[in-house]
Design an enzyme around this catalytic site. Structure first.
Site, PDB file in Angstrom:
ATOM      1  N   ASN A   7      53.475  19.975  27.104  1.00 51.25           N
ATOM      2  CA  ASN A   7      54.341  21.087  26.800  1.00 51.25           C
ATOM      3  C   ASN A   7      55.114  20.943  28.362  1.00 51.25           C
ATOM      4  O   ASN A   7      54.071  21.845  29.664  1.00 51.25           O
ATOM      5  CB  ASN A   7      54.159  22.682  26.227  1.00 51.25           C
ATOM      6  CG  ASN A   7      55.299  23.326  26.797  1.00 51.25           C
ATOM      7  OD1 ASN A   7      56.252  23.541  27.477  1.00 51.25           O
ATOM      8  ND2 ASN A   7      55.067  24.918  26.038  1.00 51.25           N
ATOM      9  N   ARG A  99      56.610  19.298  23.534  1.00 47.48           N
ATOM     10  CA  ARG A  99      57.980  20.289  22.876  1.00 47.48           C
ATOM     11  C   ARG A  99      58.928  19.240  23.670  1.00 47.48           C
ATOM     12  O   ARG A  99      58.585  19.035  25.039  1.00 47.48           O
ATOM     13  CB  ARG A  99      57.620  21.634  24.060  1.00 47.48           C
ATOM     14  CG  ARG A  99      58.494  22.384  24.269  1.00 47.48           C
ATOM     15  CD  ARG A  99      58.680  23.537  24.599  1.00 47.48           C
ATOM     16  NE  ARG A  99      59.809  24.711  25.159  1.00 47.48           N
ATOM     17  CZ  ARG A  99      60.026  24.823  26.368  1.00 47.48           C
ATOM     18  NH1 ARG A  99      58.906  23.419  27.223  1.00 47.48           N
ATOM     19  NH2 ARG A  99      61.205  25.088  26.810  1.00 47.48           N
ATOM     20  N   HIS A 187      64.271  27.880  23.429  1.00 48.49           N
ATOM     21  CA  HIS A 187      63.228  28.852  23.098  1.00 48.49           C
ATOM     22  C   HIS A 187      63.283  28.736  21.355  1.00 48.49           C
ATOM     23  O   HIS A 187      62.429  29.330  21.276  1.00 48.49           O
ATOM     24  CB  HIS A 187      63.909  30.465  23.245  1.00 48.49           C
ATOM     25  CG  HIS A 187      63.412  30.551  25.108  1.00 48.49           C
ATOM     26  ND1 HIS A 187      64.407  31.130  25.939  1.00 48.49           N
ATOM     27  CD2 HIS A 187      62.517  29.699  26.309  1.00 48.49           C
ATOM     28  CE1 HIS A 187      64.518  31.111  27.522  1.00 48.49           C
ATOM     29  NE2 HIS A 187      62.510  30.210  27.226  1.00 48.49           N
ATOM     30  N   ARG A 248      67.488  32.465  37.242  1.00 52.44           N
ATOM     31  CA  ARG A 248      69.681  31.713  35.897  1.00 52.44           C
ATOM     32  C   ARG A 248      70.758  32.717  36.423  1.00 52.44           C
ATOM     33  O   ARG A 248      70.015  33.974  35.449  1.00 52.44           O
ATOM     34  CB  ARG A 248      68.482  31.577  34.826  1.00 52.44           C
ATOM     35  CG  ARG A 248      68.685  29.474  34.569  1.00 52.44           C
ATOM     36  CD  ARG A 248      68.253  28.763  33.686  1.00 52.44           C
ATOM     37  NE  ARG A 248      66.937  29.102  33.705  1.00 52.44           N
ATOM     38  CZ  ARG A 248      66.441  28.816  32.617  1.00 52.44           C
ATOM     39  NH1 ARG A 248      66.918  28.738  31.119  1.00 52.44           N
ATOM     40  NH2 ARG A 248      64.882  28.017  32.777  1.00 52.44           N
ATOM     41  N   GLU A 391      54.013  29.434  22.109  1.00 50.54           N
ATOM     42  CA  GLU A 391      54.665  27.859  21.237  1.00 50.54           C
ATOM     43  C   GLU A 391      53.717  27.023  21.062  1.00 50.54           C
ATOM     44  O   GLU A 391      53.670  25.832  19.961  1.00 50.54           O
ATOM     45  CB  GLU A 391      55.595  27.710  23.042  1.00 50.54           C
ATOM     46  CG  GLU A 391      56.651  28.928  23.112  1.00 50.54           C
ATOM     47  CD  GLU A 391      57.263  28.316  24.289  1.00 50.54           C
ATOM     48  OE1 GLU A 391      56.771  28.351  25.102  1.00 50.54           O
ATOM     49  OE2 GLU A 391      58.504  28.557  23.850  1.00 50.54           O
TER      50      GLU A 391
END
Ligand code: ADP
Length: 404
Positions: A7, A99, A187, A248, A391
């Site tokens: 990942n 991922r 996501h 962000r 995840e």
């Protein structure tokens, strides 16, 4: 089956090894037998490596190797060498899952990686320049180290590919649609896992639940889930859209960029850096992108930290309202990722605007460090859940499904 998960983030690389003996059920996460993390913190290219195993062995090292490939190769060596050894040799691994941030319009589901898939991931680098190149490099490193082992790409955009065009297409010129400039959303692996877990915890069929998942980590996004599918989300063409995040900005008036551009002094790289690295909680507070530091500064009376918190909460409520409109009602609201799982005050503040729906948060449950739990009162018409996102497990479960 031994499944290695890679990942890759923009400044970190997480990796896990799962050993699955029975069936891999998405909503029954298993613990990895080995976990490794690399973080590139300094500008000198030094990587901090941390490894731990399920049996309690651990290892921490600073690595100053010249390439990312060498650093990752070193991390994977700790799978079969030294105190954290859990396998005899790399060829014991049956499948490797990655991922992959951007699957574009081409990949609406996870796939076994072929030359064609690699070429598509490479083509999509222009849409995800901060992520897809690292994902591709990870795939190639595994090819070099493990040869012909099956590899699986699990895309962060895939879950949102079901968004209707009215939600997915920007109201710019139609040529944008033809150029692939549209809302992709990210996501997705986390949103999909959380949606399935919510249904399991509530003991309901996911297709009967109108759900909003709030993934609040360093990056933040919401997903509106209806009939088990994503029908709207806050991130867009890039992961910059929507909510205020750690560093962000989230959505800002695009006219601001035109204004800054016209004033001169801003190159595309500088705008990129301002919006992605110098905005959000960090930009407003001037302190940190980390919610823990923001909360500490608020407790000390820092005005800008308080302002950062207030904007974060306002935007969160604002977009929950937007997702609510896309769903046409709400049965459940779920919070996940670093902030969503650990900050009860954010959950409480997010819910404040929505009592008119009959949503009632149980304050005691909310502050009792709940995980994978329902924190609404019994008479609340909307269930509120805290879900520990998994995840890496979701990627492993996809590998198992495709390669078993
Ligand atoms: P990423 O998006 O990098 O995967 P995470 O989901 O791990 O991030 O979330 C990281 C963020 O979560 C941190 O920057 C921090 O703001 C927040 N966070 C993590 N743990 C806590 C905590 N105990 N209290 C407050 N905030 C936390």
């Amino acid at each position: 089956m031994k499944i290695l998960v890679l990942n890759a983030g923009s400044s970190s690389q997480k990796s896990c090894l799962y050993e699955i003996t029975g069936e891999a059920v998405l909503t029954k996460p298993q613990s990895p037998v080995w976990e490794g993390k690399l973080e590139w913190t300094s500008s000198q290219g030094v990587a901090e490596m941390k490894v731990k195993t399920a049996t309690g062995e651990s290892l921490q090292q600073q690595l100053s190797l010249s390439t990312r490939a060498q650093v990752i190769a070193h991390l994977l060596e700790t799978l079969y060498k030294g105190p954290t050894r859990v396998i005899d040799k790399l060829s014991d691994i049956d499948v490797v899952g990655h991922r992959v941030v951007h699957g574009g319009r081409e990949y609406q589901e996870s796939v076994v990686i072929t030359e064609e898939v690699k070429q598509a991931i490479a083509r999509l680098c222009s849409l995800a320049p901060a992520h897809n190149p690292d994902n591709l490099e990870g795939i190639e490193i595994v090819e070099q180290l493990l040869g012909q082992v099956p590899q699986v790409a699990v895309f962060d955009t895939a879950f949102h590919s079901s968004m209707p065009d009215a939600a997915g297409i920007y109201p710019g010129p139609y040529e944008w649609v033809e150029q692939g400039i549209r809302r992709y959303g990210f996501h997705g692996i986390s949103h999909q896992y959380c949606a399935a877990r919510v249904a399991q915890i509530l003991d309901r069929d996911l297709t009967t639940i109108r759900l909003i998942v709030c993934h609040l980590g360093n990056g933040c996004s919401l997903a509106a889930v209806k009939n088990g599918r994503s029908v709207d989300t806050t991130m867009g063409f890039t992961p910059l859209d929507g909510l205020m995040m750690g560093s962000r900005s989230g959505a800002v008036d695009p006219g601001i960029l035109i204004h800054l551009w016209r004033q001169g002094n801003y190159t595309a790289e500088q705008l990129d850096s301002v919006l992605n690295k110098k905005s959000g909680l960090l930009g407003i507070s001037g302190i940190s992108n980390d919610m823990r530091q923001i909360r500490k500064a608020i407790a000390e009376g820092n005005f800008r930290a308080q302002l950062a918190w207030d904007i974060y909460v306002h935007r969160l409520r604002f977009y929950i309202g937007a997702m609510l409109a896309s769903l046409g009602g709400l049965d459940a609201l779920a919070f996940t990722a670093g902030v969503g799982e650990n900050v009860p005050e954010i959950r409480a503040a997010a819910c404040v605007g929505f009592e008119f729906l009959g949503l009632k948060l149980d304050a005691q449950k909310n502050f009792a460090q709940p995980l994978d739990a329902d924190i609404a009162t019994p008479d609340s018409t909307v269930r509120v859940l805290v879900i520990s996102t998994q995840e890496d497990w979701a990627i492993a479960a996809e590998c198992w499904r495709l390669v078993k």
